[in-house]
Design an enzyme around this catalytic site. Structure first.
Site, PDB file in Angstrom:
ATOM      1  N   HIS A   1      39.434  42.920  39.961  1.00  0.00           N
ATOM      2  CA  HIS A   1      38.366  44.099  40.216  1.00  0.00           C
ATOM      3  C   HIS A   1      37.298  44.089  39.196  1.00  0.00           C
ATOM      4  CE1 HIS A   1      42.386  46.092  41.438  1.00  0.00           C
ATOM      5  NE2 HIS A   1      41.758  45.966  42.605  1.00  0.00           N
TER       6      HIS A   1
ATOM      7  N   LYS B   1      50.490  53.147  50.602  1.00  0.00           N
ATOM      8  CA  LYS B   1      51.226  52.650  49.226  1.00  0.00           C
ATOM      9  C   LYS B   1      51.766  53.632  48.420  1.00  0.00           C
ATOM     10  CE  LYS B   1      48.100  48.574  48.911  1.00  0.00           C
ATOM     11  NZ  LYS B   1      47.066  47.861  48.244  1.00  0.00           N
TER      12      LYS B   1
ATOM     13  N   ARG C   1      39.712  37.475  48.524  1.00  0.00           N
ATOM     14  CA  ARG C   1      40.273  36.481  47.619  1.00  0.00           C
ATOM     15  C   ARG C   1      40.726  35.184  48.418  1.00  0.00           C
ATOM     16  NH1 ARG C   1      45.059  40.236  46.404  1.00  0.00           N
ATOM     17  NH2 ARG C   1      44.778  40.699  48.292  1.00  0.00           N
TER      18      ARG C   1
ATOM     19  N   SER D   1      47.224  44.020  42.052  1.00  0.00           N
ATOM     20  CA  SER D   1      47.708  45.033  41.441  1.00  0.00           C
ATOM     21  C   SER D   1      49.316  45.073  41.454  1.00  0.00           C
ATOM     22  CB  SER D   1      47.353  46.370  41.697  1.00  0.00           C
ATOM     23  OG  SER D   1      45.733  46.463  41.549  1.00  0.00           O
TER      24      SER D   1
HETATM   25  N1  COA Z   1      40.775  40.823  42.264  1.00  0.00           N
HETATM   26  C1  COA Z   1      42.322  41.124  42.113  1.00  0.00           C
HETATM   27  N2  COA Z   1      42.901  41.582  42.965  1.00  0.00           N
HETATM   28  C2  COA Z   1      42.162  42.345  44.288  1.00  0.00           C
HETATM   29  C3  COA Z   1      40.895  42.123  44.471  1.00  0.00           C
HETATM   30  C4  COA Z   1      40.374  41.177  43.576  1.00  0.00           C
HETATM   31  N3  COA Z   1      38.784  41.004  43.549  1.00  0.00           N
HETATM   32  N4  COA Z   1      40.781  42.629  45.387  1.00  0.00           N
HETATM   33  C5  COA Z   1      41.644  43.302  46.013  1.00  0.00           C
HETATM   34  N5  COA Z   1      42.563  43.001  45.086  1.00  0.00           N
HETATM   35  C6  COA Z   1      44.020  43.534  45.417  1.00  0.00           C
HETATM   36  C7  COA Z   1      44.195  44.770  45.065  1.00  0.00           C
HETATM   37  O1  COA Z   1      44.758  45.333  43.825  1.00  0.00           O
HETATM   38  C8  COA Z   1      45.393  45.085  46.234  1.00  0.00           C
HETATM   39  O2  COA Z   1      46.397  45.010  45.444  1.00  0.00           O
HETATM   40  P1  COA Z   1      47.905  45.740  45.735  1.00  0.00           P
HETATM   41  O3  COA Z   1      47.936  45.596  47.224  1.00  0.00           O
HETATM   42  O4  COA Z   1      48.825  45.232  45.183  1.00  0.00           O
HETATM   43  O5  COA Z   1      47.687  47.266  45.497  1.00  0.00           O
HETATM   44  C9  COA Z   1      45.149  44.286  47.210  1.00  0.00           C
HETATM   45  O6  COA Z   1      44.289  43.356  46.871  1.00  0.00           O
HETATM   46  C10 COA Z   1      44.682  44.845  48.534  1.00  0.00           C
HETATM   47  O7  COA Z   1      43.456  45.381  48.092  1.00  0.00           O
HETATM   48  P2  COA Z   1      42.831  46.264  49.117  1.00  0.00           P
HETATM   49  O8  COA Z   1      42.664  45.600  50.628  1.00  0.00           O
HETATM   50  O9  COA Z   1      41.320  46.429  48.845  1.00  0.00           O
HETATM   51  O10 COA Z   1      43.738  47.473  49.219  1.00  0.00           O
HETATM   52  P3  COA Z   1      43.368  48.860  48.255  1.00  0.00           P
HETATM   53  O11 COA Z   1      44.721  49.478  48.645  1.00  0.00           O
HETATM   54  O12 COA Z   1      42.946  48.519  47.109  1.00  0.00           O
HETATM   55  O13 COA Z   1      42.081  49.575  49.078  1.00  0.00           O
HETATM   56  C11 COA Z   1      41.263  51.138  50.682  1.00  0.00           C
HETATM   57  C12 COA Z   1      42.161  49.758  50.451  1.00  0.00           C
HETATM   58  C13 COA Z   1      41.615  52.284  49.894  1.00  0.00           C
HETATM   59  C14 COA Z   1      39.832  50.594  50.505  1.00  0.00           C
HETATM   60  C15 COA Z   1      41.351  51.304  52.066  1.00  0.00           C
HETATM   61  O14 COA Z   1      42.858  51.504  52.458  1.00  0.00           O
HETATM   62  C16 COA Z   1      40.604  52.720  52.447  1.00  0.00           C
HETATM   63  O15 COA Z   1      39.277  52.601  52.638  1.00  0.00           O
HETATM   64  N6  COA Z   1      41.409  53.912  52.745  1.00  0.00           N
HETATM   65  C17 COA Z   1      40.459  55.071  52.992  1.00  0.00           C
HETATM   66  C18 COA Z   1      40.919  55.448  54.586  1.00  0.00           C
HETATM   67  C19 COA Z   1      40.139  54.778  55.308  1.00  0.00           C
HETATM   68  O16 COA Z   1      38.979  54.881  55.513  1.00  0.00           O
HETATM   69  N7  COA Z   1      40.620  53.723  56.038  1.00  0.00           N
HETATM   70  C20 COA Z   1      39.855  53.001  56.956  1.00  0.00           C
HETATM   71  C21 COA Z   1      39.635  53.304  58.160  1.00  0.00           C
HETATM   72  S1  COA Z   1      38.662  52.079  59.184  1.00  0.00           S
END
Ligand code: COA
Length: 162
Positions: free
Chosen positions: A17, A41, A91, A129
């Site tokens: 991140h 989650k 990724r 994560s």
């Molecule tokens: N390096 C290392 N790990 C990374 C990474 C990077 N560059 N980018 C992402 N990851 C990891 C994250 O830690 C996460 O790990 P986890 O699943 O073990 O927690 C995983 O990859 C998935 O990341 P991501 O797809 O970004 O999920 P997230 O839960 O971190 O974030 C939101 C998702 C919160 C941005 C998304 O659900 C959201 O926008 N929610 C709000 C409601 C909304 O608007 N929904 C969309 C409607 S269109």
């Protein structure tokens, strides 16, 4: 002022991140790292703890980066702060389909902003994560994956070893 939002669960923030946020801070005038409540989650750290950890990690090193928390539609937050971009790390090919869907939905909900994908640094390709939390639960060494400021806190919270 070109504002970008880097959204995620950040439970906890990893070196992967941090790499994306650091690079975004060079591309945009102001970057908001947004701890978003992902209803799908069950987090290990409260939103406040996650915000605090990100603030500690960034310190004063990235003056144009700030941290916020939000529960709701990302597109609404992005519109409210006047951001021109949502920045996400890609990724692997397996991330693409989901991210593509999210990017299109966010564009539909808020046509004034675009999603920008940065390729994750190769050493962070496999990182997530959840993976770090699994390693920590069993007392494994997580120091290669997390910024040094939060390693002890995450390890002591999650380690189940007696
Ligand atoms: N390096 C290392 N790990 C990374 C990474 C990077 N560059 N980018 C992402 N990851 C990891 C994250 O830690 C996460 O790990 P986890 O699943 O073990 O927690 C995983 O990859 C998935 O990341 P991501 O797809 O970004 O999920 P997230 O839960 O971190 O974030 C939101 C998702 C919160 C941005 C998304 O659900 C959201 O926008 N929610 C709000 C409601 C909304 O608007 N929904 C969309 C409607 S269109």
């Amino acid at each position: 002022m070109r504002i970008a939002v880097c959204p995620g669960s950040f439970d906890p923030v990893t070196k992967g991140h941090l790499d994306i946020v650091t690079r975004a801070s060079k591309l945009f005038d102001r970057v908001i790292v947004l701890v978003v409540i992902n209803a799908a989650k069950t987090p290990s750290f409260s939103p406040e703890e996650r915000v605090q950890m990100i603030r500690e990690v960034i310190g004063g090193s990235l003056p144009n980066v700030e941290v916020d928390t939000f529960s709701g539609l990302l597109a609404d937050y992005v519109r409210d702060v006047g951001a021109v971009a949502i920045v996400k790390g890609l990724r692997a090919v397996s991330d693409f389909e989901y991210e593509f869907q999210m990017a299109l939905a966010n564009k539909k909900l808020n046509p004034t902003s675009d999603t920008v994908f940065l390729t994750t640094a190769s050493q962070n390709m496999y990182l997530s994560s959840s993976l770090v939390k699994q390693i920590a639960q069993f007392g494994g060494d997580i120091s290669d994956f997390l910024p040094s400021q939060i390693v002890d806190r995450v390890a002591s919270r999650l380690c189940k070893k007696e």
